[in-house]
Design a protein around this motif. Structure first.
Motif, PDB file in Angstrom:
ATOM      1  N   VAL A   1       0.560  -1.139   0.043  1.00  0.00           N
ATOM      2  CA  VAL A   1       0.050   0.192   0.397  1.00  0.00           C
ATOM      3  C   VAL A   1       0.877   1.451  -0.207  1.00  0.00           C
ATOM      4  CG1 VAL A   1      -1.522   1.208   1.094  1.00  0.00           C
ATOM      5  CG2 VAL A   1      -1.762  -1.175   1.691  1.00  0.00           C
ATOM      6  N   THR A   2       0.609   2.336  -1.186  1.00  0.00           N
ATOM      7  CA  THR A   2       1.627   2.624  -1.274  1.00  0.00           C
ATOM      8  C   THR A   2       0.950   4.502   0.179  1.00  0.00           C
ATOM      9  OG1 THR A   2       1.878   3.055  -3.514  1.00  0.00           O
ATOM     10  CG2 THR A   2       2.247   5.539  -2.790  1.00  0.00           C
ATOM     11  N   VAL A   3       2.228   4.966   0.910  1.00  0.00           N
ATOM     12  CA  VAL A   3       1.983   5.809   1.414  1.00  0.00           C
ATOM     13  C   VAL A   3       1.606   6.957   1.396  1.00  0.00           C
ATOM     14  CG1 VAL A   3       2.597   6.438   4.020  1.00  0.00           C
ATOM     15  CG2 VAL A   3       2.044   4.022   3.837  1.00  0.00           C
ATOM     16  N   GLY A   4       1.315   8.073   1.112  1.00  0.00           N
ATOM     17  CA  GLY A   4       1.331   9.138   0.751  1.00  0.00           C
ATOM     18  C   GLY A   4       0.905   9.243  -0.655  1.00  0.00           C
ATOM     19  N   SER A   5       1.347  10.839  -1.457  1.00  0.00           N
ATOM     20  CA  SER A   5       0.883  10.415  -2.938  1.00  0.00           C
ATOM     21  C   SER A   5       1.997  11.300  -3.218  1.00  0.00           C
ATOM     22  CB  SER A   5      -0.528  11.907  -2.760  1.00  0.00           C
ATOM     23  OG  SER A   5      -1.493  10.962  -2.331  1.00  0.00           O
ATOM     24  N   PRO A   6       2.561  10.808  -4.553  1.00  0.00           N
ATOM     25  CA  PRO A   6       3.598  10.999  -5.330  1.00  0.00           C
ATOM     26  C   PRO A   6       2.813  12.551  -5.366  1.00  0.00           C
ATOM     27  CG  PRO A   6       3.465   9.159  -6.522  1.00  0.00           C
ATOM     28  CD  PRO A   6       1.847   9.797  -5.195  1.00  0.00           C
ATOM     29  N   GLY A   7       4.518  13.493  -5.597  1.00  0.00           N
ATOM     30  CA  GLY A   7       3.743  15.392  -5.459  1.00  0.00           C
ATOM     31  C   GLY A   7       3.916  15.887  -4.233  1.00  0.00           C
ATOM     32  N   TYR A   8       3.497  15.167  -3.700  1.00  0.00           N
ATOM     33  CA  TYR A   8       2.883  16.100  -2.687  1.00  0.00           C
ATOM     34  C   TYR A   8       3.233  14.954  -1.001  1.00  0.00           C
ATOM     35  CZ  TYR A   8      -0.924  18.576  -5.001  1.00  0.00           C
ATOM     36  OH  TYR A   8      -1.270  18.779  -5.910  1.00  0.00           O
ATOM     37  N   MET A   9       4.271  14.204  -1.542  1.00  0.00           N
ATOM     38  CA  MET A   9       5.025  13.513  -0.072  1.00  0.00           C
ATOM     39  C   MET A   9       5.603  14.650   0.174  1.00  0.00           C
ATOM     40  SD  MET A   9       4.454   9.652  -1.729  1.00  0.00           S
ATOM     41  CE  MET A   9       5.380   9.070  -0.719  1.00  0.00           C
ATOM     42  N   SER A  10       6.472  13.989   1.742  1.00  0.00           N
ATOM     43  CA  SER A  10       7.561  14.961   1.856  1.00  0.00           C
ATOM     44  C   SER A  10       9.195  14.071   1.349  1.00  0.00           C
ATOM     45  CB  SER A  10       7.816  15.419   3.676  1.00  0.00           C
ATOM     46  OG  SER A  10       7.431  13.473   3.935  1.00  0.00           O
ATOM     47  N   PRO A  11      10.382  14.816   0.988  1.00  0.00           N
ATOM     48  CA  PRO A  11      11.756  14.287   0.912  1.00  0.00           C
ATOM     49  C   PRO A  11      11.921  13.198   1.504  1.00  0.00           C
ATOM     50  CG  PRO A  11      12.001  16.337   0.320  1.00  0.00           C
ATOM     51  CD  PRO A  11      10.080  16.448   1.661  1.00  0.00           C
ATOM     52  N   GLU A  12      11.702  13.100   3.058  1.00  0.00           N
ATOM     53  CA  GLU A  12      11.860  11.816   4.095  1.00  0.00           C
ATOM     54  C   GLU A  12      10.775  10.888   3.913  1.00  0.00           C
ATOM     55  OE1 GLU A  12       9.389  15.010   6.613  1.00  0.00           O
ATOM     56  OE2 GLU A  12      10.747  15.205   4.529  1.00  0.00           O
ATOM     57  N   GLN A  13       9.626  10.938   2.633  1.00  0.00           N
ATOM     58  CA  GLN A  13       8.704  10.541   2.830  1.00  0.00           C
ATOM     59  C   GLN A  13       9.447   9.020   2.037  1.00  0.00           C
ATOM     60  OE1 GLN A  13       5.347  12.466   2.994  1.00  0.00           O
ATOM     61  NE2 GLN A  13       3.776  10.483   3.697  1.00  0.00           N
ATOM     62  N   VAL A  14       9.592   9.788   0.892  1.00  0.00           N
ATOM     63  CA  VAL A  14      10.592   9.885  -0.576  1.00  0.00           C
ATOM     64  C   VAL A  14      11.259   8.940  -0.381  1.00  0.00           C
ATOM     65  CG1 VAL A  14      10.940   9.540  -2.675  1.00  0.00           C
ATOM     66  CG2 VAL A  14       9.628  11.019  -1.853  1.00  0.00           C
ATOM     67  N   LEU A  15      12.295   8.928   0.557  1.00  0.00           N
ATOM     68  CA  LEU A  15      13.409   8.332   1.076  1.00  0.00           C
ATOM     69  C   LEU A  15      13.408   7.693   1.886  1.00  0.00           C
ATOM     70  CD1 LEU A  15      15.737  11.632   1.394  1.00  0.00           C
ATOM     71  CD2 LEU A  15      15.620   9.985  -0.859  1.00  0.00           C
ATOM     72  N   GLY A  16      12.315   6.302   2.033  1.00  0.00           N
ATOM     73  CA  GLY A  16      11.728   5.817   3.564  1.00  0.00           C
ATOM     74  C   GLY A  16      11.898   6.438   4.945  1.00  0.00           C
ATOM     75  N   ARG A  17      12.663   7.410   5.190  1.00  0.00           N
ATOM     76  CA  ARG A  17      12.398   7.414   6.550  1.00  0.00           C
ATOM     77  C   ARG A  17      11.260   7.893   7.515  1.00  0.00           C
ATOM     78  NH1 ARG A  17      17.052  12.107   4.433  1.00  0.00           N
ATOM     79  NH2 ARG A  17      18.850  10.747   3.703  1.00  0.00           N
ATOM     80  N   GLU A  18      11.658   7.854   8.440  1.00  0.00           N
ATOM     81  CA  GLU A  18      10.607   8.467   9.467  1.00  0.00           C
ATOM     82  C   GLU A  18       9.608   9.981   9.299  1.00  0.00           C
ATOM     83  OE1 GLU A  18       7.765   8.022  12.784  1.00  0.00           O
ATOM     84  OE2 GLU A  18       9.395   6.453  11.702  1.00  0.00           O
ATOM     85  N   ALA A  19       8.587   9.575   8.747  1.00  0.00           N
ATOM     86  CA  ALA A  19       7.984  10.931   8.626  1.00  0.00           C
ATOM     87  C   ALA A  19       7.276  10.907   9.525  1.00  0.00           C
ATOM     88  CB  ALA A  19       6.429  10.841   7.544  1.00  0.00           C
ATOM     89  N   GLY A  20       7.299  12.416  10.414  1.00  0.00           N
ATOM     90  CA  GLY A  20       6.462  12.660  11.969  1.00  0.00           C
ATOM     91  C   GLY A  20       5.709  14.179  11.080  1.00  0.00           C
ATOM     92  N   PRO A  21       5.888  14.612  11.857  1.00  0.00           N
ATOM     93  CA  PRO A  21       4.674  16.106  12.038  1.00  0.00           C
ATOM     94  C   PRO A  21       4.725  16.988  11.004  1.00  0.00           C
ATOM     95  CG  PRO A  21       5.067  15.683  14.362  1.00  0.00           C
ATOM     96  CD  PRO A  21       6.055  15.426  13.661  1.00  0.00           C
TER      97      PRO A  21
END
Length: 522
Positions: A172-192
């Motif tokens: 299941v993809t977490v987030g949407s391309p173009g609106y995801m944060s860099p840390e989400q794209v890189l597979g890092r912890e996504a905080g506030p």
């Protein structure tokens, strides 16, 4: 809204499904109605996920997290059953277009709208984060626009900050391309701070009509999110400064959601910007159309009224009904009150065909809908629940019987809501000194800049309760050639609750039996 198809369920839990709203990667979303008449959005997961125990555990945790989300600018989770053969969750229904639909249909939004949007979403995210949650999918399709302000929805992949379960383990993809944060794209912890990045991208899209990281495919989008600066077009001033700060690559350099709201709205907050006219006219028309669709659906959902049975003339009613006597609702609606129309087939005084009458009532309510059904439900105080009005008596008043008590005298303000959960209008009600049989009450109903005025004759008085007959006053404004004010007579009950509030209740069925708690103007 689309009709239910052959393979769609007709009920989920205790909710009766009426229409299909859409579908996504996790399931289908339906418009439903609770046994009490509340309109809800019911999300049912796809059957193949239901067989995955790991998914069920994750869904259970997500529902528990979503139940904790509150705040003025979100749609609440009302009910769920993660253990059902096909898991589902029900949320408050917001009858407004998504930000994506509004921009695709009408282009970029004006600056004052985007600032109000950003302030509302900033306050919504602040409420989410205060409960230890991260939304993780803030995007234009998860932002709905109503006359009352924006609503952030779909906490289906929100999770507790201290959670360790991976949401990508089943593909299941977490987030949407173009609106995801860099840390989400890189597979890092996504905080506030990850939600703040997504908020900046959403505001850029709302203001310019294009995403800040455009691209032809997901790979290109994700590369730009991590390595390139956003494209913000002609965005300028405080809006550009705020969006740029939100889109910082370094998560620690981004402002908090509360700071975003403060930059855009000042000390007054989002409520200072969300006022009649906060949405541009074409978007308001879209909200109105959705309101008409919903109200027509509610009318179609009502059982036909039984044919009248001839009978002998009824005796004349008493001049004053006692507080416990039920009073039949008048055939029309209180001036300026909005709500669902009478049941199909119900007789009308003016001889208008029921369907035309129903459509007219829907148009009257179109501009007054809000999302349905956001937090909290309705406050109902039927006669007899608190005999004589309930609550503590106000300070002693030695006026003669039949005189309006001093505790009622003054100007009161508040919002009304219909029994089905629709927002009605902003009501300003003034009570003057007088006695039974005198016109001592004035009402002004305001919705999207239009006003309906009425006067009220006091029919019955007690220390904590006034029964008033309301009649329209002056000419009615028109929308799309239809008069906004109903021009009918209605019965209104005003009750002091002992805590400084005045409860307003109209018994008119055609107007949705609007109610509201009013506070004294200072």
């Amino acid at each position: 809204m689309q009709p239910l198809e052959a393979d769609d369920p007709r009920t989920v839990g205790e909710y009766r499904l009426l229409r299909r709203l859409g579908a996504g990667g996790m399931g289908r979303v339906y418009l439903g109605r609770s046994p009490g008449g509340r309109t809800v959005a019911v999300k049912v997961v796809h059957p193949h996920f239901a067989a995955d125990e790991e998914f069920r555990g994750r869904f259970r945790r997500e529902v528990d997290s979503a139940r904790r989300v509150g705040g003025e600018w979100t749609a609440p989770v009302l009910d769920a059953d993660p253990e059902a053969p096909t898991p589902w969750v029900a949320t408050g229904y917001v009858a407004g277009p998504s930000l994506h639909q509004a921009v695709v249909g009408h282009g970029p939004l004006p600056e004052h709208t985007v600032r109000a949007l950003g302030a509302g979403l900033g306050e919504a995210l602040a409420a989410v984060h205060a409960r230890g949650l991260v939304h993780r999918d803030v995007k234009p399709s998860n932002v709905l626009l109503t006359l009352d302000g924006p609503r952030l929805i779909d906490f289906g992949i929100a999770r507790a900050m201290d959670g360790t379960a991976s949401l990508t383990s089943t593909g299941v993809t977490v987030g949407s391309p173009g609106y995801m944060s860099p840390e989400q794209v890189l597979g890092r912890e996504a905080g506030p701070a990850s939600d703040v990045f997504s908020l900046g991208a959403v505001l850029a899209y709302a203001a310019t009509g294009t995403p800040p990281f455009p691209g032809d495919n997901s790979a290109a989008l994700l590369y730009k999110v991590v390595h390139e600066e956003p494209e913000l077009g002609d965005l300028d001033g405080v809006l550009r400064e705020t969006v740029t700060a939100c889109l910082a690559k370094d998560a620690t350099a981004r402002p908090s959601p509360a700071e975003v709201a403060r930059r855009l709205a000042g000390a007054a907050g989002a409520t200072g910007l969300v006022r009649p006219g906060w949405l541009p006219g074409p978007v308001v028309e879209g909200v109105s159309r959705r309101a008409v669709e919903l109200l027509e659906l509610e009318a179609d959902d009502e059982p036909p009224a039984p044919p009248p049975v001839p009978s002998a003339p009824a005796p004349s009613p008493p001049v004053h009904a006692t507080p416990t006597e039920p009073s039949a609702p008048p055939p029309g609606g209180p001036p300026g009150a909005f709500g669902p129309p009478p049941p199909y087939g119900a007789p009308t005084e003016d001889g208008t065909p029921p369907r035309r009458r129903r459509r007219r009532a829907a148009l009257l309510a179109a501009g007054a809908l809000l999302a349905a059904t956001a937090a909290g439900g309705l406050l109902l105080f039927p006669d007899g629940l608190f005999p004589g009005g309930g609550g503590d008596d106000p300070k002693p008043d030695d006026r003669p019987p039949g005189t309006v008590p001093e505790a009622f005298v003054g100007t009161w303000e508040g919002q009304t809501v219909t029994r089905s959960g629709l927002h009605g209008s902003t009501l300003t009600l003034t009570v003057s000194e007088g006695r039974e049989g005198e016109e001592t009450v004035r009402m002004v109903y305001e919705i999207t800049g239009l006003e309906c005025r009425a006067r009220g004759t006091v029919e019955d008085v007690s220390k904590t309760r006034l029964k008033v007959t309301e009649r329209s006053e002056g000419d009615s404004p028109e929308v799309l050639g239809v008069k906004v004010c109903s021009g009918e007579t209605a019965t209104v009950v005003l009750t002091l609750d002992g805590e400084g509030r005045l409860h307003y209740a109209s018994d008119d069925v055609g107007a949705g039996r609007p109610e509201g708690d009013l506070t004294r103007r200072k």
